[in-house]
Design a protein around this motif. Structure first.
Motif, short mmCIF file in Angstrom:
data_model
loop_
_atom_site.label_atom_id
_atom_site.label_comp_id
_atom_site.label_asym_id
_atom_site.label_seq_id
_atom_site.Cartn_x
_atom_site.Cartn_y
_atom_site.Cartn_z
N ARG A 61 -14.54 76.58 -26.39
CA ARG A 61 -13.69 77.65 -25.89
C ARG A 61 -12.23 77.27 -26.14
O ARG A 61 -11.74 76.28 -25.59
N VAL A 62 -11.57 78.04 -26.96
CA VAL A 62 -10.15 77.84 -27.26
C VAL A 62 -9.37 78.77 -26.34
O VAL A 62 -9.40 80.00 -26.51
N VAL A 63 -8.69 78.18 -25.36
CA VAL A 63 -8.03 78.99 -24.33
C VAL A 63 -6.63 79.38 -24.77
O VAL A 63 -6.32 80.57 -24.95
N LYS A 64 -5.76 78.41 -24.94
CA LYS A 64 -4.36 78.73 -25.27
C LYS A 64 -3.68 77.47 -25.80
O LYS A 64 -4.27 76.38 -25.83
N ALA A 156 -14.34 72.99 -17.00
CA ALA A 156 -12.89 73.21 -16.92
C ALA A 156 -12.24 72.82 -18.24
O ALA A 156 -12.45 71.72 -18.75
N PRO A 157 -11.41 73.69 -18.82
CA PRO A 157 -10.71 73.33 -20.06
C PRO A 157 -9.60 72.32 -19.78
O PRO A 157 -9.08 72.23 -18.66
N GLN A 158 -9.23 71.55 -20.81
CA GLN A 158 -8.21 70.53 -20.68
C GLN A 158 -7.17 70.69 -21.78
O GLN A 158 -7.43 71.27 -22.83
N LEU A 177 -8.57 73.28 -24.44
CA LEU A 177 -9.92 73.45 -24.96
C LEU A 177 -10.96 73.08 -23.91
O LEU A 177 -10.69 72.32 -22.99
N ALA A 178 -12.18 73.61 -24.14
CA ALA A 178 -13.37 73.17 -23.40
C ALA A 178 -14.50 73.08 -24.40
O ALA A 178 -14.77 74.05 -25.13
#
Length: 795
Positions: A61-64, A156-158, A177-178
């Motif tokens: 998962r590419v968040v921001k 949780a993304p980091q 990312l996660a």
């Protein structure tokens, strides 16, 4: 549709039969979990993904991102992220001139196809002319990726610092990312980009995802046109002879022309429409004067929003009709001009209400999947749960050409009740594996679930088949009442399609399904209840009205589902709802005729047996029949209980021969295995016909229209007879159990009750006064109508 291979049907009829399969489904373990492909799944997942083969996926998962460096030449940054795993690359959307982009996109890579131990996530700056600039990357070791098991909370993304190409130093900017390993039960699965569809780009990406659709809530709009007042024609010297025309969307109905010329006409006619909520159309009424047989003049009109009308939830009629003033035709051309204002306007007297349109309308009556009224206030508690695992397909045929070779991009659609589901599209595979599981609440077991397989022609590029339509591959129907409760069925169904050259097997669909009963008492109680609410029986529709309403409902459902993203297209909805099932076909008529003939085979066998008894072919049998006949003559009160005991014994005896598999498409029953080419040419002919001669066209169309009615009647007769046969055949285990228990109880009661009393009570009950009769169907009638027929197996 461009077909690559031959249409010749296979000579081996075993290819058309149902096959048992042994898929590696999720297994139940003593601790209540399900062991899938990569760990333990808790109780919550037990009821959701234990009917499919567990498939492992690597999720990213590419968040921001934040604080990205700008291009020293342009002074800006147009970033996007690229996820690379071996030969697979997935890209996010790009943002223009943004150093703090937010993507929030997920990527899924099938573990079976992973050929690299390194996962790389790149951030690039998009350039329109030259090669995209490299901003930075993050590298993950596949051996260090954690495993997530639902219903655990999402990982949780980091934030990760971006590295140089060789990973020697850090660069400016961070990305959130996660990364985790999971299964298709993961919440990210439906919306994720899949490596199976890595070749799909642009708008086609939206059409490969799995989705759930809900049919619109349908209502009948009943317009009772009573009368009108102060109707004036343009010709003042002659009273008008008028009728009322009503429009709702593309539906147009009109009353009969008032037989007398008067300014106060009277009709008292009902016009029935189908409307979908939320209401987007208006009820438009126009009063028109019949000037001549070929000319009508508009007298007045009015447009009424549908949400102002009363919603009738029971059989009680609307109490108060209302008067509506019509807009005078031609009035109001000059705004603000009040000199020509009409002092006495034309009025129309209406009684309008919205009634629950049962979802039987959006399907053929033979394949009902929902019998609930529209109003939720009338819904009862569900009696069961239907779980369907859409596993895979085998041996699919090429449906189009792509890069000079045959290809198929298959997806599966399932419809039950108001809920439609669509699996993801597996690109360029003749043996796609979906392994997706869906659940429906069941309110009536005497319903049918329909599953269809289609080829996706909207993937962009050269992936289409040139027609712009999703090609049909095949269809499967399963009647729930023929299933045993709490049993897992795993079968491979042949996908059969009738084409101008004959029936053809397009492949096989592998399914796993289970019907779980929540309340056996409520299920048994349902067998004696009416199929539809009371209003349907007290205010029934004509056959012509039902045909028109069903077609309009199908059109509305197709339009509404076609507006979803991705759309469930019209050709898919029509195929799932059997829109052409009422059209004339010599093949269908023959099939229904032979269904009727097969019902009389038992009577023919009985007459042959009686002939053998008369001719003493078996002396022992003949002697026993004579003894039984003498006993019944001497003791006539034993006739009825003996019949019920006999049926009870037959029902128990037939339990050994009960069907072990659910019904499926039967080519022999459908008369599709050996149909004459001329009959197929007639069945696939257009309506109206494409024949060149005008006279032949007129007569041919009339013949097909009349024959379609005969075909339907023949099918209904066959259905009634097959329901009689289903009483003791254990096709519906619960219904047969109820019936044989009733036979046993009836036999006991009739043994202890004098026959004269039984005859007297039965005669008085049959001759009772109409005041003591109910318009509602009786319990035996309701029970009988719920019995399964072989119509489910018709192709």
């Amino acid at each position: 549709m461009h077909q690559i291979n031959s249409h010749a049907p296979p000579s081996n009829q075993d290819d058309y039969k149902l096959k048992d399969t042994n898929p590696q489904l999720g297994e139940r373990w003593p601790h209540g979990g399900v062991r899938g492909g990569g760990g333990w799944i808790s109780d919550r997942a037990t009821s959701t993904y234990d009917l499919v083969e567990q498939m492992q996926y690597l999720y990213v998962r590419v968040v921001k991102a934040r604080d990205l460096p700008t291009n020293p030449i342009t002074g800006s940054c147009d970033p996007y992220a690229e996820v690379k795993l071996g030969n697979y690359k997935g890209k996010t959307q790009h943002f223009e001139k943004k150093t703090y982009p937010e993507w929030n996109q997920a990527f899924a890579f099938s573990k079976e196809k992973i050929q690299s131990s390194i996962l790389e996530v790149f951030v690039r700056d998009r350039e329109m002319v030259t090669r995209d600039d490299y901003v930075g990357k993050v590298v993950f070791d596949m051996n260090e990726v954690p495993t997530r098991v639902p219903p655990d909370s999402p990982l949780a993304p980091q934030w990760y610092r971006l590295e140089e190409r060789r990973g020697e130093s850090k660069v400016k900017g961070e990305i959130m990312l996660a990364v985790w390993m999971g299964t298709q039960a993961d919440e990210a699965f439906p919306e994720a980009w899949h490596s199976d569809a890595a070749t799909v780009h642009g708008e086609g990406v939206f059409s490969v995802r799995s989705k759930v659709y809900v049919s619109p809530k349908l209502w009948y709009l009943r317009v009772n046109v009573i009368e009108a007042q102060d109707v004036e024609s343009h010709d003042k010297s002659q009273p008008p002879q008028v009728f009322v025309k009503a429009h709702v969307g593309n539906q147009i109905l009109k009353t009969k022309t008032c037989p007398i010329r008067t300014t106060n006409p009277f009709w008292n006619e009902d016009l029935i429409f189908v409307a979908a909520e939320p209401f987007e159309e208006q009820l438009v009424l126009t009063v028109e004067n019949k000037v001549s047989p070929s000319k009508d003049e508009l007298v007045g009109r009015i447009g009424l929003p549908l949400n102002i009308f009363e919603r009738r939830l029971d059989h009680r009629p609307v109490q108060y009709p209302r008067w509506f003033n019509l807009e005078k035709f031609g009035f109001g051309v000059l705004e603000g001009d009040r000199r020509n204002e009409i002092k006495f306007s034309t009025r129309v007297h209406l009684r309008v209400c919205l009634e629950g349109a049962y979802h039987v309308l959006d399907e053929s009556t033979m394949y009902i999947s929902d019998q609930r009224p529209t109003a939720r206030q009338l819904w009862k508690q569900p009696i069961g749960i239907l779980e369907v695992g859409i596993l895979s397909a085998q041996g699919l045929q090429p449906m189009k050409t792509k890069d000079g070779r045959g290809a198929t991009d298959a997806y599966c659609v399932a419809k039950y009740g108001q809920k439609w589901v669509r699996t993801r599209t597996i690109v360029e595979s003749f043996s796609p594996k979906w392994n997706e599981q869906y659940t429906w609440e069941v309110y009536d077991p005497c319903t049918v679930i329909t599953l269809g397989v289609f080829d996706n022609s909207h993937l962009g590029g050269n992936a289409g088949n040139g027609t712009g339509r999703d090609s049909r591959i095949g269809k499967v129907r399963i009647r729930l009442s023929t299933l045993e409760t709490d049993r897992i069925y795993t079968h491979s169904y042949p996908l059969l399609v009738l084409q101008p050259s004959g029936v053809k097997k397009m492949g096989e669909l592998q399914l796993a399904f289970r019907f779980t009963c929540l309340s056996l008492t409520n299920m048994i109680y349902l067998y004696g209840q009416p199929l539809l609410p009371k209003m349907h029986y007290l205010h029934p529709f004509t056959v012509n009205q039902l045909d028109s309403l069903r077609y309009q409902a199908m059109t509305i459902v197709a339009v509404r589902l076609g507006r979803a993203e991705p759309p469930l297209r019209k050709e898919v909805v029509e195929f799932m709802l059997d829109v052409d099932s009422h059209m004339w076909s010599m093949r269908r008529s023959k099939a229904n005729f032979f269904r009727i003939v097969s019902l009389f085979s038992s009577m023919i066998s009985m007459s042959k047996w009686l002939g053998e008894v008369r001719h003493w072919k078996n002396p022992i049998t003949s002697i026993l029949v004579h003894v039984l006949f003498c006993i019944l003559i001497c003791y006539p009160e034993l006739i009825l209980p003996t019949i019920f005991v006999y049926m009870f014994i037959i029902g128990i005896w037939n339990f050994r021969f009960r069907p072990r598999h659910p019904p499926h498409m039967d080519t022999k029953l459908s008369r599709a295995a050996a149909v004459h080419p001329d009959e197929l040419d007639e069945e696939f002919d257009t309506f109206p016909t494409s024949k060149p001669q005008d006279i032949v066209r007129m007569r041919y169309d009339r013949l097909r229209s009349v024959a379609g009615r005969i075909q339907t009647v023949a099918g209904d007769i066959a259905t009634q007879g097959e329901r009689f046969h289903a009483l003791l055949s254990w096709r519906d285990p619960r219904a047969t159990s109820l019936y044989i228990v009733f036979c046993l109880c009836a036999a006991v009661v009739l043994y202890v009750t004098p026959f004269k009393i039984v005859t007297l009570v039965a005669g008085l009950y049959a001759l009772r006064h109409p005041r003591f009769r109910s318009k509602m169907p009786s319990v035996p009638s309701n029970f009988f109508r719920r019995l399964p027929a072989r119509a489910d197996s018709m192709l």
